[in-house]
Design an enzyme around this catalytic site. Structure first.
Site, short mmCIF file in Angstrom:
data_model
loop_
_atom_site.label_atom_id
_atom_site.label_comp_id
_atom_site.label_asym_id
_atom_site.label_seq_id
_atom_site.Cartn_x
_atom_site.Cartn_y
_atom_site.Cartn_z
N CYS A 156 0.85 -1.19 0.00
CA CYS A 156 0.00 0.00 0.00
C CYS A 156 0.89 1.24 0.00
O CYS A 156 2.04 1.19 0.40
CB CYS A 156 -0.88 0.01 1.23
SG CYS A 156 -1.84 -1.49 1.42
N ARG A 205 1.93 1.51 -5.89
CA ARG A 205 2.10 0.51 -4.82
C ARG A 205 0.83 -0.29 -4.57
O ARG A 205 0.86 -1.35 -3.95
CB ARG A 205 2.51 1.20 -3.52
CG ARG A 205 3.81 1.94 -3.63
CD ARG A 205 4.13 2.60 -2.32
NE ARG A 205 4.54 1.62 -1.34
CZ ARG A 205 5.79 1.24 -1.14
NH1 ARG A 205 6.76 1.76 -1.87
NH2 ARG A 205 6.10 0.35 -0.23
N TRP A 255 -3.59 -2.01 -1.54
CA TRP A 255 -3.52 -3.29 -2.24
C TRP A 255 -4.09 -4.29 -1.25
O TRP A 255 -3.48 -4.57 -0.21
CB TRP A 255 -2.07 -3.62 -2.60
CG TRP A 255 -1.91 -4.84 -3.45
CD1 TRP A 255 -2.00 -4.91 -4.80
CD2 TRP A 255 -1.62 -6.17 -3.00
NE1 TRP A 255 -1.79 -6.21 -5.22
CE2 TRP A 255 -1.54 -7.00 -4.13
CE3 TRP A 255 -1.41 -6.74 -1.75
CZ2 TRP A 255 -1.28 -8.36 -4.06
CZ3 TRP A 255 -1.14 -8.10 -1.68
CH2 TRP A 255 -1.08 -8.90 -2.83
N ASN A 298 0.01 -0.40 6.16
CA ASN A 298 0.55 -1.25 5.10
C ASN A 298 1.13 -2.48 5.77
O ASN A 298 1.85 -2.35 6.76
CB ASN A 298 1.66 -0.48 4.36
CG ASN A 298 2.36 -1.33 3.32
OD1 ASN A 298 1.80 -2.31 2.82
ND2 ASN A 298 3.59 -0.97 2.99
N GLY A 299 0.82 -3.67 5.28
CA GLY A 299 1.36 -4.89 5.87
C GLY A 299 0.24 -5.82 6.32
O GLY A 299 -0.92 -5.66 5.89
N GLU A 326 11.56 -13.68 -18.81
CA GLU A 326 11.20 -12.28 -18.56
C GLU A 326 10.18 -11.79 -19.59
O GLU A 326 9.23 -11.09 -19.24
CB GLU A 326 12.49 -11.43 -18.57
CG GLU A 326 12.31 -9.94 -18.39
CD GLU A 326 11.65 -9.52 -17.09
OE1 GLU A 326 11.45 -10.35 -16.19
OE2 GLU A 326 11.28 -8.33 -16.99
N LYS A 354 6.42 -10.48 -18.51
CA LYS A 354 5.91 -9.16 -18.89
C LYS A 354 4.54 -9.30 -19.57
O LYS A 354 3.62 -8.54 -19.31
CB LYS A 354 6.87 -8.44 -19.85
CG LYS A 354 8.12 -7.89 -19.22
CD LYS A 354 7.90 -6.56 -18.54
CE LYS A 354 8.25 -6.45 -17.12
NZ LYS A 354 9.04 -7.22 -16.31
N GLU A 407 1.79 -10.34 -16.99
CA GLU A 407 1.35 -9.31 -16.04
C GLU A 407 0.66 -8.14 -16.72
O GLU A 407 -0.22 -7.52 -16.13
CB GLU A 407 2.49 -8.84 -15.13
CG GLU A 407 3.62 -8.12 -15.79
CD GLU A 407 4.74 -7.75 -14.82
OE1 GLU A 407 4.47 -7.39 -13.68
OE2 GLU A 407 5.91 -7.81 -15.25
N HIS A 464 10.91 -32.06 -24.27
CA HIS A 464 10.61 -32.92 -23.12
C HIS A 464 9.19 -32.71 -22.62
O HIS A 464 8.86 -33.10 -21.50
CB HIS A 464 11.63 -32.67 -22.00
CG HIS A 464 13.02 -33.01 -22.41
ND1 HIS A 464 13.44 -34.31 -22.64
CD2 HIS A 464 14.09 -32.22 -22.70
CE1 HIS A 464 14.71 -34.30 -23.02
NE2 HIS A 464 15.12 -33.05 -23.08
N LYS A 470 3.52 -2.62 -6.98
CA LYS A 470 4.93 -2.47 -7.31
C LYS A 470 5.85 -3.07 -6.25
O LYS A 470 6.86 -3.67 -6.56
CB LYS A 470 5.23 -0.98 -7.46
CG LYS A 470 6.64 -0.66 -7.84
CD LYS A 470 6.82 -0.81 -9.31
CE LYS A 470 8.24 -0.62 -9.75
NZ LYS A 470 8.51 -1.40 -10.96
C1 F6R Z 1 7.70 -7.74 -12.73
C2 F6R Z 1 8.02 -7.16 -11.46
C3 F6R Z 1 8.13 -8.06 -10.27
C4 F6R Z 1 9.31 -7.63 -9.38
C5 F6R Z 1 9.34 -8.48 -8.11
C6 F6R Z 1 10.54 -8.13 -7.22
O1 F6R Z 1 7.66 -6.78 -13.75
O2 F6R Z 1 8.17 -5.98 -11.34
O3 F6R Z 1 8.23 -9.38 -10.65
O4 F6R Z 1 10.49 -7.77 -10.11
O5 F6R Z 1 8.16 -8.27 -7.38
O6 F6R Z 1 10.49 -6.79 -6.84
P1 F6R Z 1 11.77 -6.08 -6.25
O7 F6R Z 1 12.79 -6.01 -7.31
O8 F6R Z 1 11.30 -4.72 -5.82
O9 F6R Z 1 12.24 -6.92 -5.09
#
Ligand code: F6R
Length: 616
Positions: free
Chosen positions: A2, A27, A75, A101-102, A485, A489, A492, A508, A611
């Site tokens: 949050c 966030r 969130w 938050n938490g 990756e 992307k 998400e 496999h 985020k």
């Molecule tokens: C994907 C993404 C997440 C973060 C993951 C780790 O685009 O952003 O998979 O990479 O949540 O976050 P950090 O790097 O902040 O520990």
């Protein structure tokens, strides 16, 4: 997860808080709310959905003027994203407002206790108990808000940043933190509290790190920090180097588009100042001595999501350049499997935010086993680098879009720097070999810039493929994490089935997924780097094509061997094998964003995500 903001000063608190929330919305964006104190009354407004919903509520039902306020963007964890569950939560007497938050792990117990005492809870959240607990203490004991907060915090378990206001104390905002982020902004005649500095850098660049289990009280002119028992705490103040405009869209349609475009500079900034005149690395800021680096006999990389993919690339570089064994592990799995780490293990924790709970907990576990922890992080003052033995900062600047782009590229650069530095210190490479690799690295910002030229092709491809039910990605060696990756992307942002595979693994099992027209994106390694590797992937392209797949081939300029098998050919600049992820990832980022846009999704704030993931 949050976003949290608190303000006391001379300005209109609501405007400051809502502006801060806008910068923190990445966030969490399930609901938003604010509270102010005016004329001895506490007033709140909150609304499910994005911040824009709260803003329109504030338009039709304005709050009174006030110079003190708190705000939250959520969130959801406990309780769905409804108006009732939105923060702030207010005590029954209407005097205390709390944002959080938490996760308060013992909330059920506290809730039962309050219910038995006759309190009616109005939400399904864990947060609300704190408002009632504070309200129960304050009138009877004559305590101040900070004292009451300390007492309540001692009863809580779990992770929390809490911020509270009281209508009878109209000049004080109090906050507390355990395992969850909180920074203080020191202004002149005004002070701020926030989940991260982005919320207040437009007002002040003076920030204070809060330690674990601390309570802070801010007034217009004072900041007082103690532990949960009231013992005054020493604080570390630092200057925020991020530019306020760095957290704005700056003419781009989305933050993600801006952050993709910023990658050449982010890569260059992360290299800046880390090479000496002789072309060797100097990473003095890392705080690990050469003797300590010589003692290492194993490296373990822990990270989540995109950062984990950077860690996978780090393994190839570390093992190749240092000959040290390297394991890469998802941080969320690490401490549950009794990993073999000890004083001779170097643990590298990679995290953009520096607050990811899974990574933080894994890192703490590693330190308990005696390992030395090096954090690769983008956020100054965050918990992971603070609790590490050493830290190397990436200089990506604020990353606001939820999907990580420029942070990933700079994590790769930081991993190369660490691997090469370890090789330099341990004598695995001669000085001229190190400086030759450094020269290659120094040329990467230019190549990342060049690869941005593929953006229009990737957007056109997305327009063609937007209705595909699934997209597969394959790669070998460092192309494998790039494939993962690319798929992450797409999942998400475009909410579609996407999977990345090691190309050799297809036969496999996953090859059964192939049917006529399924798009398969292939990351082709340099033909001049490792001949065998290149040859194998050319065979893999033919295998998938023979089964009707539509092949989208990402290959270096001049690699003619792939031409006959590519339905679409995307050219990337030639670069050393290990560094190819820096260029090969970029078209995949553009593709995912364009797919999301073509499907009408919010590129910067994809559904269900946040985020900074500060819960386990
Ligand atoms: C994907 C993404 C997440 C973060 C993951 C780790 O685009 O952003 O998979 O990479 O949540 O976050 P950090 O790097 O902040 O520990």
């Amino acid at each position: 997860m949050c976003g949290i903001m608190g303000y006391v000063g001379e300005k209109q608190a609501l405007a400051v808080v809502v502006d801060g929330l806008r910068r923190l919305e990445y966030r969490g964006y399930d609901s938003a709310g604010v509270a102010v104190v005016s004329g001895g009354q506490l007033e709140t407004r909150k609304k499910a959905g994005k911040l824009a919903n709260l803003e329109s509520l504030l338009g039709s039902d304005p709050l009174p003027e006030s110079v003190i306020g708190i705000g939250h963007t959520r969130w959801a964890t406990h309780g769905g994203p409804t108006d009732a569950n939105a923060h702030p939560h207010v005590s029954e007497d209407g005097k205390v407002a709390v944002i959080h938050n938490g996760i308060i792990e013992n909330f059920a117990e506290l809730r039962d206790e309050l219910t038995q005492a006759g309190v009616t809870l109005r939400s399904e959240t864990d947060t609300e108990v704190v408002a009632h607990l504070l309200a129960a203490i304050l009138p009877s004991t004559g305590m101040d808000l900070a004292e009451a907060m300390r007492l309540v915090c001692r009863r809580l378990s779990g992770a929390f940043t809490l911020v509270a206001l009281h209508s009878d104390i109209p000049d004080v905002v109090v906050a507390a933190r355990r395992n969850s982020p909180l920074v203080v902004g020191r202004g002149i005649g005004e002070n701020f509290l926030a989940s991260d500095v982005a919320a207040f850098i437009a007002h002040t660049r003076h920030a204070i790190e809060l330690g674990q289990d601390q309570v802070v009280e801010i007034t217009r002119d004072q900041i007082t920090v103690t532990d949960f028992y009231g013992v005054p705490a020493e604080v570390t103040e630092y200057e925020v180097t991020w530019d306020a405009s760095a957290a704005e869209k700056g003419g781009y349609e989305t933050f993600m588009a801006k952050e993709i475009a910023e990658q050449p500079k982010a890569v260059a900034d992360t290299l800046l100042g880390r090479v000496d005149a002789a072309g060797l690395l100097k990473l003095d800021e890392m705080r690990l001595t050469e003797a300590q680096l010589r003692e290492i006999d194993k490296v373990v990389v822990i990270a989540c999501g995109t950062a984990y993919h950077a860690g996978m690339v780090a393994k190839y570089a570390l093992e190749h350049w240092t000959r040290l064994p390297c394991e890469v592990e998802l941080a969320s799995e690490f401490r549950y499997r009794d990993p073999v780490v000890n004083v001779r293990t170097l643990v590298i924790a990679i995290s953009q935010s520096g607050e990811t709970m899974d990574t933080l907990m894994a890192m703490r576990y590693a330190r308990e086993q005696g390992a030395r922890v090096l954090a690769i992080c983008n956020t100054q003052g965050s918990t992971i680098p603070r609790e590490s033995d050493a830290a190397l900062y990436t200089h990506a600047g604020p990353e606001v879009a939820v999907a990580s782009t420029k942070a990933f590229l700079t994590q790769l650069v930081a991993c190369y720097l660490v691997a090469l530095f370890v090789a330099q210190v341990r004598g695995n490479k001669f000085g001229d070999e190190i400086s030759a690799i450094v020269r290659d690295l120094s040329d990467m910002p230019r190549k990342v810039d060049l690869v941005l030229d593929t953006s229009e092709e990737m957007k056109a491809l997305a327009a063609e493929l937007k209705d595909a039910p699934s997209v597969l990605f394959i790669g070998r060696h460092v192309g494998f994490p790039v494939a993962l990756e690319g798929a992450l992307k797409l999942k998400e942002l475009a909410y579609m089935h996407a999977e990345g595979f090691a190309a050799g693994e297809l036969k496999h099992g996953p090859i059964a997924l192939l049917e006529e027209g399924v798009p398969v994106i292939v990351i082709v390694p340099s033909p001049t780097g490792r001949g065998l590797l290149h040859e194998k992937i050319v065979s893999n392209i033919q295998e998938v094509r023979a089964r009707g797949a539509r092949t989208i081939v990402i290959a270096e300029e001049g690699d003619e061997s792939v031409v006959p098998y590519a339905d679409h050919l995307i050219r990337i600049p030639a670069c050393p094998t290990l560094m190819q992820p820096l260029v090969a990832t970029v078209p995949l980022q553009v593709f995912a964003a364009a797919m999301a846009a073509a499907k009408g999704h919010d590129v910067d704030q994809p559904r269900n995500l946040a985020k900074s993931v500060t819960v386990e």
